[in-house]
Scaffold this active site. Sequence first.
Site, PDB file in Angstrom:
ATOM      1  N   SER A 130       0.833  -1.198   0.000  1.00 17.53           N
ATOM      2  CA  SER A 130       0.000   0.000   0.000  1.00 17.53           C
ATOM      3  C   SER A 130       0.868   1.248   0.000  1.00 17.53           C
ATOM      4  O   SER A 130       1.954   1.278   0.575  1.00 17.53           O
ATOM      5  CB  SER A 130      -0.912   0.020   1.231  1.00 17.53           C
ATOM      6  OG  SER A 130      -1.667   1.220   1.252  1.00 17.53           O
ATOM      7  N   LYS A 184      -4.336  -6.394   3.676  1.00 13.40           N
ATOM      8  CA  LYS A 184      -4.334  -5.292   2.714  1.00 13.40           C
ATOM      9  C   LYS A 184      -5.759  -4.979   2.250  1.00 13.40           C
ATOM     10  O   LYS A 184      -6.121  -3.814   2.048  1.00 13.40           O
ATOM     11  CB  LYS A 184      -3.461  -5.669   1.502  1.00 13.40           C
ATOM     12  CG  LYS A 184      -3.526  -4.691   0.331  1.00 13.40           C
ATOM     13  CD  LYS A 184      -3.109  -3.286   0.722  1.00 13.40           C
ATOM     14  CE  LYS A 184      -2.784  -2.411  -0.489  1.00 13.40           C
ATOM     15  NZ  LYS A 184      -3.829  -2.300  -1.498  1.00 13.40           N
ATOM     16  N   HIS A 187      -7.341  -2.993   4.923  1.00 13.75           N
ATOM     17  CA  HIS A 187      -6.759  -1.654   4.819  1.00 13.75           C
ATOM     18  C   HIS A 187      -7.532  -0.833   3.796  1.00 13.75           C
ATOM     19  O   HIS A 187      -7.900   0.321   4.035  1.00 13.75           O
ATOM     20  CB  HIS A 187      -5.281  -1.758   4.411  1.00 13.75           C
ATOM     21  CG  HIS A 187      -4.683  -0.473   3.914  1.00 13.75           C
ATOM     22  ND1 HIS A 187      -4.946   0.028   2.645  1.00 13.75           N
ATOM     23  CD2 HIS A 187      -3.841   0.412   4.491  1.00 13.75           C
ATOM     24  CE1 HIS A 187      -4.307   1.166   2.483  1.00 13.75           C
ATOM     25  NE2 HIS A 187      -3.624   1.414   3.587  1.00 13.75           N
ATOM     26  N   ASN A 188      -7.797  -1.428   2.628  1.00 13.73           N
ATOM     27  CA  ASN A 188      -8.487  -0.700   1.572  1.00 13.73           C
ATOM     28  C   ASN A 188      -9.936  -0.402   1.933  1.00 13.73           C
ATOM     29  O   ASN A 188     -10.474   0.640   1.557  1.00 13.73           O
ATOM     30  CB  ASN A 188      -8.418  -1.485   0.264  1.00 13.73           C
ATOM     31  CG  ASN A 188      -7.050  -1.394  -0.382  1.00 13.73           C
ATOM     32  OD1 ASN A 188      -6.045  -1.131   0.280  1.00 13.73           O
ATOM     33  ND2 ASN A 188      -6.993  -1.612  -1.678  1.00 13.73           N
TER      34      ASN A 188
END
Length: 470
Positions: A130, A184, A187-188
């Site tokens: 990221s 991840k 996270h998004n």
Amino acid sequence: MSSAQIGLIGLGTMGAMLSLNIAEKGFPVAVYNRTAARTRDFVANAGELAANIVPAKSLEEFVAAITPPRNIILMIPAGEPVDEQIAALRPLLDGDDLIIDAGNANFHDTDRRARDAAAAGVPYLGIGVSGGEEGARHGPSIMGGGTQAAWARVAPVLQAIAAKYEGQPCAVYMGPDGAGHFVKTVHNGIEYADMQMIAEIYGIMRDGLGQDAKRVGETFAAWNGGPLRSYLVEITGEIGAATDPDTGRPVLDIILDRAGQKGTGRWTVIEAQHLGAPIPVIEAAVTARNVSAALATRKSGEALFGAAPSGLPAGAVSDAMLESALIAGKVMCYAQGFDLLRAAGTAFGWSLPMPAVAEVWREGCIIRSAMLNDMATALADDADRNLMFAPYFADLVGRHVPALRKTVALALTHGQPVPALSAALTWFDMMRTGRSTANMVQAQRDFFGAHSFERVDRDGAHHGPWGDQA
């Protein structure tokens, strides 16, 4: 002859920037792109770093350029292209050569590829990366998934190129198989929600208070010096100040209100539903993106029903009140994200290092925020507790929820859509309600489907006195 310590396939924006980052950190890197012209242009524009880059015209040449045992990073579009690239690579590789998928893969795909690799006796690693173009070039946040041995093998390179927080690399092993890509993905999802809440506050400023883009930018720039200090708040300030060179107008005013997405937020919501982990703020943000795409439908709705009245009562909203509302919403959004990670760890048998997840997001990634340091501390103290219940954040929420409530109430009363902020407030109220209305739902389920219900005064499954009424 073999001369590169690591290889990278895919010289799109992220792959090109990551290659330059690797080369700059002193690791000779072999690069390959299926379009040879892109490889040539990349090397030609690499400047002094070209000395650390080994271009290849074919996969065979690429593989031969890497010193065994080979470590090969894939930076190509997720899905079938990854499977096709792996299929093309494997016959050229030795049994101990490592493939590392660093794209935005669905963690289910990573799980499958890891199983296939294990069955074939070859190593495989999936890493979430990221930080966008800037992060890839100067230091991303990296979340690893696969075997510990595979991670340890490339950790020196990944930690060298990763962002640093007070000297600590933002590159962490999360667990087996797709664990890194799942972290991840979450996270998004948090990224979607953070962006949406900022957009809703901007909407109140623009449509409710009549503030121009410059004024909005100045306010966000000021907020970036306080509890909201973060990458997204920082760039929102810069966006508000930006002028379109073609028209001289604020850039915000010439951008179409239709936001795109690549699907990771949607994956977050889908997995949350499968796991029974409520993430209403993230769900609202994904819904808002989908609604934004229906531009023609929205315009038809405005023509039919009329636009919401512009303007809010004078003195009803202050910058401090909006800042406070955004602080409360942000805490709840992150709390929901960490709850989802906890649920996934239990369901998939991952021992996710929860404090380390917060730590790896402190620099390099899109959701980097000053709050993450306190979140890491709270998770280290009790990784199983909802983040909102940790003493530091409980106090923070208690102080800022009143502003969130006033902001949401005012916006809804005047027809201004605030789906993510509303979801945050409703989730807070649900989470502090000891006796909910789900007893009515249970009664209805038993009435029409004889599903039974639990009683407050005795154990076991029970049915109501509905008789033949159903």
